[in-house]
Design a protein around this motif. Structure first.
Motif, short mmCIF file in Angstrom:
data_model
loop_
_atom_site.label_atom_id
_atom_site.label_comp_id
_atom_site.label_asym_id
_atom_site.label_seq_id
_atom_site.Cartn_x
_atom_site.Cartn_y
_atom_site.Cartn_z
N ASN A 61 0.81 -1.21 0.00
CA ASN A 61 0.00 0.00 0.00
C ASN A 61 0.85 1.26 0.00
N LEU A 62 2.01 1.22 0.66
CA LEU A 62 2.90 2.38 0.64
C LEU A 62 3.30 2.74 -0.78
N LEU A 63 3.55 1.74 -1.61
CA LEU A 63 4.00 1.97 -2.99
C LEU A 63 2.85 1.97 -3.99
N ASP A 64 1.62 1.97 -3.50
CA ASP A 64 0.42 2.03 -4.34
C ASP A 64 0.38 0.87 -5.34
N LEU A 65 0.47 -0.33 -4.79
CA LEU A 65 0.39 -1.54 -5.59
C LEU A 65 -0.89 -2.30 -5.27
N CYS A 66 -1.30 -3.20 -6.14
CA CYS A 66 -2.36 -4.15 -5.85
C CYS A 66 -1.72 -5.53 -5.69
N ALA A 67 -2.46 -6.48 -5.12
CA ALA A 67 -1.87 -7.79 -4.85
C ALA A 67 -2.95 -8.85 -4.75
N ILE A 68 -2.55 -10.08 -5.01
CA ILE A 68 -3.41 -11.23 -4.74
C ILE A 68 -2.55 -12.33 -4.14
N ALA A 69 -3.03 -12.91 -3.04
CA ALA A 69 -2.36 -14.04 -2.38
C ALA A 69 -3.14 -15.31 -2.68
N PHE A 70 -2.42 -16.41 -2.88
CA PHE A 70 -3.07 -17.68 -3.16
C PHE A 70 -2.11 -18.81 -2.82
#
Length: 530
Positions: free
Chosen positions: A348-357
């Motif tokens: 979030n600090l670097l303004d990214l999105c993510a998905i964990a699986f």
């Protein structure tokens, strides 16, 4: 008994909609009308007056809430043990932690008690428990899902996240959750997120340095790296700026922001967890100078990481460096928690999105969670990659049915006719360039016209013409095309990576060689130089 629930509620009759009859759990820092929002603190006993914005969206789409789930108190922690309602453990081991702070939501999903659950993810609180319970966790781009009606931890970074047992179910909920909220100061429109065209095919970045994982995690990680080739090309990248940014989260501006959110409750509330009190109290002593120093350092690291995203579609990382036991957390609550956030804190600090699986299980049978990261706005691309990894067929959403339309002139962002797109519900998808065989001519208006050089003809010695590709609702295409005056028309257009979209093209008889402006590389550059 795994302490996953704080409050259960009687199911309601589901409304018709895309989520009809799917059951959901809500992390107990998210408002559900008529039920107290405790944030893990029993003294917060007043029932919420209304639903959180995102809860209203989901109920209207047919989802049915079954209750509120346990969490690390005030969403401060990645362990799932900092709660007066009891610690949660992984569903695969009563000795190992469930991960937090969205601990109860993950357990409720993993045990099949609900179809999906909401959590929050400021530092990894949705991804860590997903990893430790072998489920999927989507952390949207900041602001795509409204946080109105959510108890803040770090308001500028807080994200509502969704967990499910499959990518398809998580995606179905995600599609409903994403909605602009004009009453949430941190809400963002998807079209406003800066996006660039992903390279052709999947290019996955993996760290070019060792990650200092626990031995069982390291073995699973090596197997995962082999599997990554199934998605496409795998390249090594420098992730050190990302990892260094992760170290900033519990210092400077963001620790002070936690203090601002609930620091006034720390000293007069005996139910506050001692570790939460110790961590957050440090924010009271931070100065404006230290805050600005933190912002400056983050900007430096963000700039250092920019080149990475020009080379890859996504970065693959483990979610955590290991899987601690409850006893290890009890012996060193702050140290263990800090290590858990090494690969999640920076997103979030670097303004990214993510998905964990789930990746390959560890040799001891415990889950090994992996995550894909990308710049804000690339959520759907990550979801698609995770679905491919998992061998799932994810149902199409409204986003998938929209028409891709390339514009090159007055309809570009900031240009005079851009409003003709926006008023028809169009959203900017990405920037791109045409194939090198296109030339740009000045036609009456003045307007730019794109014409493709016949096979065997001269090819522009450059990267193609700059265009923006917009997503346009299919029902709007006919009306929009009617606004286009000859010699321009809407027709097939090829991008530099070979993808075919619709776009503004010019009839060959209007391509006057004396008015060839291809060398400018794009309409904005032509205007700036004329």
């Amino acid at each position: 008994m795994n302490n996953e629930w704080i409050t259960r509620v009687t199911p309601t009759v589901p409304r018709p909609g895309p989520l009809h009859g799917l059951t959901m759990a809500l992390k107990d820092n998210i408002d559900l009308a008529g039920v107290p929002t405790t944030a893990g603190d029993p003294r917060n006993s007043r029932p919420a007056q209304r639903n959180a914005f995102v809860v209203d969206q989901l109920i209207a789409a047919g989802a049915v809430p079954l209750g509120k789930t346990n969490l690390d108190q005030y969403a401060t922690g990645l362990v799932g043990t900092r709660s007066p309602y009891g610690a949660c453990h992984s569903v695969f081991s009563d000795r190992h932690i469930s991960g937090g702070s969205s601990s109860g939501s993950a357990v409720a999903v993993a045990t099949g008690q609900v179809d999906f659950a909401l959590g929050t993810d400021t530092a990894g609180s949705g991804r860590v428990p997903a990893a430790f319970n072998r489920i999927v966790g989507i952390k949207p781009s900041r602001g795509l899902v409204s946080a109105r009606g959510v108890v803040p931890a770090c308001r500028s970074l807080d994200c509502v996240t969704v967990m499910a047992r499959t990518v398809a179910t998580a995606r179905a909920a995600y599609d409903v959750m994403v909605a602009y909220d004009p009453h949430d100061a941190w809400s963002r429109r998807a079209a406003d997120l800066s996006r660039h065209r992903a390279v052709s095919g999947a290019v996955i970045g993996v760290p070019d340095v060792g990650l200092e994982l626990e031995p069982l995690h390291e073995a699973a990680w090596q197997e995962t790296l082999t599997e990554a080739h199934r998605l496409g090309e795998v390249v090594k990248v420098d992730v050190r700026p990302l990892l260094e940014a992760a170290d900033l989260l519990y210092s400077g501006p963001w620790l002070a922001e936690r203090w601002l959110a609930f620091g006034d409750r720390l000293d007069d509330d005996p139910a506050v967890d001692p570790t939460v009190r110790t961590i957050v109290r440090g924010g009271a002593a931070l100065t404006a100078a230290s805050a600005f120093a933190g912002f400056d350092r983050l900007a430096t690291l963000a700039r250092a990481s920019e080149d990475l995203w020009t080379r890859v579609d996504a970065v693959l990382l483990p979610v955590t460096p290991g899987h601690p036991t409850l006893a290890e957390v009890e012996a060193d609550p702050i140290g263990v928690n800090s290590r858990l956030g090494r690969f999640t804190n920076m997103v979030n600090l670097l303004d990214l999105c993510a998905i964990a699986f789930p990746g390959t299980d560890r040799a001891d049978g415990l889950p090994f969670g992996i995550q894909l990261l990308a710049p804000a706005g690339h959520d759907l691309e990550l979801i698609g990659l995770a679905a491919r990894w998992r061998g799932e067929s994810v149902p199409a959403s409204a986003l998938d049915s929209e028409i891709l339309l390339a514009v090159a002139g007055a309809h570009l962002s900031g240009q005079p006719l851009n409003d003709q797109l926006v008023r028809r519900g169009a959203r900017l998808a990405f920037t791109a360039r045409t194939a090198a065989s296109y030339r740009m001519f000045l036609v009456d208006g003045p307007r730019p016209g794109l014409t493709r050089t016949p096979a065997g003809g001269p090819v522009h010695d450059g990267p193609g013409i700059e265009v923006e590709v917009w997503r346009l609702p299919p029902a709007e295409l006919g009306g929009f095309a009617a606004t286009v005056d000859p010699p321009l028309a809407i027709g097939p257009l090829e991008l530099s990576d070979g993808e075919q979209v619709l776009g503004f093209v010019c009839t060959a008889d209007a391509a006057d060689p004396a008015r060839d402006i291809t060398a400018a590389g794009g309409w904005r550059a032509y205007l700036a130089g004329s």
